[in-house]
Design an enzyme around this catalytic site. Sequence first.
Site, PDB file in Angstrom:
ATOM      1  CG  ASP A 135      -1.866   1.221   1.451  1.00  0.00           C
ATOM      2  OD1 ASP A 135      -2.889   1.223   0.748  1.00  0.00           O
ATOM      3  OD2 ASP A 135      -1.531   2.896   1.352  1.00  0.00           O
ATOM      4  CE1 TYR A 158       0.850   7.783   2.452  1.00  0.00           C
ATOM      5  CE2 TYR A 158       1.326   5.167   2.198  1.00  0.00           C
ATOM      6  CZ  TYR A 158       0.395   6.661   2.639  1.00  0.00           C
ATOM      7  OH  TYR A 158      -0.783   6.167   3.333  1.00  0.00           O
ATOM      8  CE  LYS A 215      -3.362   4.409   0.515  1.00  0.00           C
ATOM      9  NZ  LYS A 215      -1.920   5.290   0.806  1.00  0.00           N
ATOM     10  CG  HIS A 230      -4.163   9.887   0.348  1.00  0.00           C
ATOM     11  ND1 HIS A 230      -2.743   9.457  -0.324  1.00  0.00           N
ATOM     12  CD2 HIS A 230      -4.613   9.120   1.558  1.00  0.00           C
ATOM     13  CE1 HIS A 230      -2.469   9.571   1.261  1.00  0.00           C
ATOM     14  NE2 HIS A 230      -2.999   9.363   2.118  1.00  0.00           N
TER      15      HIS A 230
HETATM   16  P1  NAD Z   1       0.827   1.413  11.641  1.00  0.00           P
HETATM   17  O1  NAD Z   1      -0.939   1.483  12.642  1.00  0.00           O
HETATM   18  O2  NAD Z   1       0.725   0.304  11.192  1.00  0.00           O
HETATM   19  O3  NAD Z   1       2.303   1.761  13.293  1.00  0.00           O
HETATM   20  C1  NAD Z   1       3.083   1.504  12.558  1.00  0.00           C
HETATM   21  C2  NAD Z   1       4.067   1.894  13.714  1.00  0.00           C
HETATM   22  O4  NAD Z   1       3.799   0.500  14.255  1.00  0.00           O
HETATM   23  C3  NAD Z   1       5.791   1.721  13.307  1.00  0.00           C
HETATM   24  O5  NAD Z   1       6.258   2.801  12.659  1.00  0.00           O
HETATM   25  C4  NAD Z   1       6.488   0.773  13.868  1.00  0.00           C
HETATM   26  O6  NAD Z   1       6.805   1.793  14.670  1.00  0.00           O
HETATM   27  C5  NAD Z   1       5.287   0.290  14.833  1.00  0.00           C
HETATM   28  N1  NAD Z   1       5.483  -0.930  15.121  1.00  0.00           N
HETATM   29  C6  NAD Z   1       4.721  -2.075  13.469  1.00  0.00           C
HETATM   30  N2  NAD Z   1       4.986  -3.362  13.814  1.00  0.00           N
HETATM   31  C7  NAD Z   1       4.902  -3.492  15.333  1.00  0.00           C
HETATM   32  C8  NAD Z   1       5.150  -4.455  15.706  1.00  0.00           C
HETATM   33  N3  NAD Z   1       4.933  -5.521  15.607  1.00  0.00           N
HETATM   34  N4  NAD Z   1       4.973  -4.410  17.855  1.00  0.00           N
HETATM   35  C9  NAD Z   1       5.237  -3.174  18.061  1.00  0.00           C
HETATM   36  N5  NAD Z   1       5.053  -1.710  17.281  1.00  0.00           N
HETATM   37  C10 NAD Z   1       5.366  -2.385  16.140  1.00  0.00           C
HETATM   38  O7  NAD Z   1       0.843   2.973  11.502  1.00  0.00           O
HETATM   39  P2  NAD Z   1       0.309   3.644   9.720  1.00  0.00           P
HETATM   40  O8  NAD Z   1       2.214   2.688   9.148  1.00  0.00           O
HETATM   41  O9  NAD Z   1       1.109   4.652   9.665  1.00  0.00           O
HETATM   42  O10 NAD Z   1       0.003   2.148   9.348  1.00  0.00           O
HETATM   43  C11 NAD Z   1      -0.698   1.804   7.735  1.00  0.00           C
HETATM   44  C12 NAD Z   1      -0.301   1.906   6.687  1.00  0.00           C
HETATM   45  O11 NAD Z   1      -1.593   2.453   6.167  1.00  0.00           O
HETATM   46  C13 NAD Z   1       1.084   3.053   6.485  1.00  0.00           C
HETATM   47  O12 NAD Z   1       1.791   2.219   6.058  1.00  0.00           O
HETATM   48  C14 NAD Z   1       0.015   3.322   4.910  1.00  0.00           C
HETATM   49  O13 NAD Z   1       0.409   2.514   3.619  1.00  0.00           O
HETATM   50  C15 NAD Z   1      -1.809   3.458   5.668  1.00  0.00           C
HETATM   51  N6  NAD Z   1      -2.038   4.746   5.883  1.00  0.00           N
HETATM   52  C16 NAD Z   1      -3.242   5.002   5.204  1.00  0.00           C
HETATM   53  C17 NAD Z   1      -3.095   6.569   5.326  1.00  0.00           C
HETATM   54  C18 NAD Z   1      -5.109   7.141   4.939  1.00  0.00           C
HETATM   55  O14 NAD Z   1      -4.645   8.302   4.732  1.00  0.00           O
HETATM   56  N7  NAD Z   1      -5.352   6.350   3.718  1.00  0.00           N
HETATM   57  C19 NAD Z   1      -3.263   7.384   6.955  1.00  0.00           C
HETATM   58  C20 NAD Z   1      -2.377   6.294   7.901  1.00  0.00           C
HETATM   59  C21 NAD Z   1      -1.722   5.451   6.895  1.00  0.00           C
END
Ligand code: NAD
Length: 285
Positions: A47, A52, A77, A110
Amino acid sequence: MTNVPNITLNNGVEIPQFGFGVYKMQDKDEFMNVMKMVFEAGYRHIDTAAYYGNEEWLGQAIKESGIAREDFFITSKLWNADHGYEETKVAFEKTMKRLDLDYLDLYLIHWPSDHYVETWKAMEEFYKQGRIKAIGVSNFQIHHLEDLMSQTEVIPVINQIETHPYFQQDELREFMSKNNIAHEAWGPLGQGKSNLLTEPILVKIAENHNKSVGQIILRWHVQRGTIVFPKSVHKSRLEQNIDVFDFELTDQEMKDIKGLETGKRLSGDPDDVEFLKESAKKKID
Ligand code: NAD
């Protein structure tokens, strides 16, 4: 290799329920290294977004992997500054050029910034031409979805929304389920912005299953039928995150997690018009 199930979208396209998100991965060397580990760990659904800034690197990583294009599921997106019929056509071509792919599996709006209906009409055309296999939205509330669906032809396959145990989105989920719109969770682990990963109820459930709290949260998403793609740049975490298909949470555990709802977002509000206006000022080259 992992045994990630597919979910069938409302147009018949299949999407792996578990993927990898690449938000905030802005260092090229790190990106290329992490993607090798990600593919090695069995992830095939990635994704990204124009916003990004890493579509080009993702395209390169896919090529260098030697894995067949059809084995991947790639989402990108359209950014808030690119809404409008003509603008969308330009933005989509730029995304495809950066990714250097023949087709995109899923293209999402998005955020519901102004002119999303005109945007959707351009996306419908690319969809009908086969250049995008499925089209959907992100951060749409019920009223945005109703508005979009009342003025356009193709029903979104997916709505990608902030979702985690502190913000479970039950009302929106119910509306989406009735309309056959699949649920994708962003920030599935709470983006490190809260105490979610040390929440005592989750710690206790993790002990019951001899798993990490992260795995419990991701398993909860999977058991609710949600599509997830957590991000981690660490090998051990990205491997454990996708390893949630060999255990099941009990009904009581699912109930206990339901009780963690706070009604509060940790991130941007789709009904915050000022936030949408500000974000639309950030142009993407
Ligand atoms: P997430 O909830 O996946 O959190 C990521 C963070 O959690 C990482 O930086 C890491 O520090 C921590 N983490 C990951 N695995 C872990 C584990 N097993 N134990 C402990 N900590 C851990 O947040 P995200 O990256 O913002 O969301 C996932 C994906 O969603 C993004 O990479 C993106 O592709 C998408 N996204 C979309 C939007 C949107 O507006 N559509 C907004 C934000 C994110």
